[in-house]
Design a protein around this motif. Structure first.
Motif, mmCIF file in Angstrom:
data_model
loop_
_atom_site.group_PDB
_atom_site.id
_atom_site.type_symbol
_atom_site.label_atom_id
_atom_site.label_comp_id
_atom_site.label_asym_id
_atom_site.label_seq_id
_atom_site.Cartn_x
_atom_site.Cartn_y
_atom_site.Cartn_z
ATOM 1 N N ASP A 297 0.817 -1.921 0.255
ATOM 2 C CA ASP A 297 0.422 -0.415 -0.135
ATOM 3 C C ASP A 297 0.135 1.443 -0.491
ATOM 4 O OD1 ASP A 297 -2.719 1.541 0.721
ATOM 5 O OD2 ASP A 297 -0.960 2.258 2.199
ATOM 6 N N ARG A 298 0.581 1.869 -0.872
ATOM 7 C CA ARG A 298 0.949 3.304 -0.552
ATOM 8 C C ARG A 298 1.640 4.551 0.737
ATOM 9 N NH1 ARG A 298 -1.807 8.791 -3.152
ATOM 10 N NH2 ARG A 298 -2.752 8.407 -0.591
ATOM 11 N N GLU A 299 0.656 4.373 1.185
ATOM 12 C CA GLU A 299 0.799 4.254 2.372
ATOM 13 C C GLU A 299 1.652 4.299 3.625
ATOM 14 O OE1 GLU A 299 1.156 8.395 3.364
ATOM 15 O OE2 GLU A 299 -0.110 8.103 1.008
ATOM 16 N N SER A 335 4.509 -4.396 7.343
ATOM 17 C CA SER A 335 4.272 -4.265 6.107
ATOM 18 C C SER A 335 4.404 -5.107 4.914
ATOM 19 C CB SER A 335 5.330 -3.429 5.709
ATOM 20 O OG SER A 335 6.634 -3.647 5.647
ATOM 21 N N LEU A 363 -2.017 -5.132 -6.222
ATOM 22 C CA LEU A 363 -3.101 -4.093 -5.604
ATOM 23 C C LEU A 363 -3.329 -2.998 -6.902
ATOM 24 C CD1 LEU A 363 -1.737 -2.356 -2.606
ATOM 25 C CD2 LEU A 363 -3.513 -4.030 -2.840
#
Length: 402
Positions: A297-299, A335, A363
């Motif tokens: 995920d980006r964040e 992560s 994703l």
């Protein structure tokens, strides 16, 4: 000197630690236990045993720690794409906590009251060994000969060795070799001409890789499979952690991959110049990033990447067993839960080029990113998104009278 009955020495069988062995017995009048770790340095370790026996050592530990090294130290570090000062893959740094851990364990097993290492008083390794030792046994005594003796130059060391019939190794030019550290992750070189940062390293120094100019003129395509952030297979063949890194070293070395010439900032305050060969680790880093690009995920990626420099400094400075490193490791490991997939790489004359990546839980969704007509994304939604993000900027401009 304070009384020491028995000391466990991190012993390579080389010049420095052989001198230390003799010096410990003469200076402290103590029993010495030697510990030699096989971390994949690519050298036969039996000569170290024979040399220790020749010097009268009764308790000799020689242990194959390659799988533990890669599984429990290298792989956890690589889950963060860890680079010190944006370049160094920490090949020396990550090996020290494992060696120090075993020194402390062997001291407990043999009833020794001290451990000893051959790190100098100018370097980082003294800090790494000793921070680990005190974290695992706060009562342990550490003997660091380089901080005690007067053998403060290469010339004095060689004279001491010759006076006590300790063999002095030579390189193929008949000179004392470069200061080297080798394990499955890397080889580092320091000293001699490398002390001048303007002078390039001589080609005959390198052991694990050909120069990019001498690499094959045809690229090689490889695939690396990952499960939860760790590589598990090369070209479809599942391999143990140590064997996988060995395989990548072999492949990368023949393509001139993973050389680094670096002036870095030591923890003790000075700058130092080192040259590194890390072919397998360089390939692993590129492959891991490729799989993460689909699955992370980006964040989550941004947070992990923000923390990576701090995590790298903790490892470089010797804080592997510090609570803050363990806290960061928990975040990093979280992560990686969905970082499972395959990276396809092209290797060519020192370059690692990502050619493809795939993941079951990707994703990346073609239905959303296509430039063709779709029915899942309303492009008009972007207008409100932009206006809301621009609101504070517009208010600022209004306040300034722009």
């Amino acid at each position: 000197m304070s009384a020491v009955k028995k000391v466990v020495l991190a012993y390579s069988g080389g010049l420095d630690t052989s001198i230390i062995l003799k010096w410990l017995r003469d200076t402290y009048d103590c029993e010495v236990v030697t510990f030699t770790a096989d971390l994949g340095q690519g050298e036969e370790l039996e000569p170290a045993r024979k040399k220790a026996e020749m010097m009268g050592i009764r308790e000799i530990y020689i242990e194959d720690l390659r799988e533990e090294f890669v599984r429990d130290f290298v792989f956890p570090m690589f889950r963060a794409n860890t680079l010190y000062e944006n370049q160094y893959l920490l090949g020396t740094s990550i090996a020290r906590p494992l060696i120090a851990k075993r020194l402390v364990e062997i001291a407990r097993e043999t009833g020794a009251d001290a451990i000893s290492h051959g790190a100098t008083g100018k370097g980082n390794d003294q800090v790494r060994f000793e921070l680990t030792a005190y974290a695992l046994n706060p009562a342990i005594k550490v003997i660091a000969p380089w901080r005690e003796w007067d053998l403060n130059s290469r010339k004095k060391l060689i004279e001491y060795a010759q006076a006590h019939q300790i063999p002095v190794p030579k390189d193929k030019h008949g000179e004392a070799p470069y200061s080297m550290d080798a394990n499955l992750l890397h080889i580092s070189y320091e000293g001699k001409v490398l002390e001048d940062p303007w002078q390039g390293p001589p080609e005959d120094m390198f052991r694990r890789s050909v120069s990019p100019e001498a690499a094959p003129d045809q690229p090689e395509i490889i695939e690396i499979d990952f499960e939860k952030g760790d590589p598990v297979a090369v070209n479809g063949e599942r391999l143990s952690p140590a064997r996988l890194l060995e395989r990548l070293n072999e492949i990368g070395g023949r393509h001139g991959i993973g050389r680094l010439d670096l002036v870095e900032n030591r923890f003790v305050g000075m700058k130092s110049r080192g040259v590194y060969e890390t072919p397998g680790g360089t390939i692993m880093l590129h492959a891991h990033r490729a799989v993460e690009s689909l699955t992370l995920d980006r964040e989550a990626m941004a947070l992990r990447d923000d923390l990576m420099p701090r995590y790298a400094r903790l490892i470089y400075n010797g804080f592997w067993y510090a609570p803050e490193r363990e806290m960061l490791q928990a975040l990093i490991d979280k992560s990686q839960e969905n970082v499972t997939g395959t990276a396809r790489l092209k290797l060519y004359r020192g370059n690692v080029i990502t050619e493809g990546r795939k993941a079951q839980r990707s994703l990346y969704n073609m239905d959303f990113v296509t430039f063709e007509e779709d029915d899942v994304y309303n492009q008009q939604d972007a207008e409100g998104f932009i206006k809301l993000n621009a609101l504070r900027l517009r208010l600022g401009a209004m306040a300034r009278g722009d």
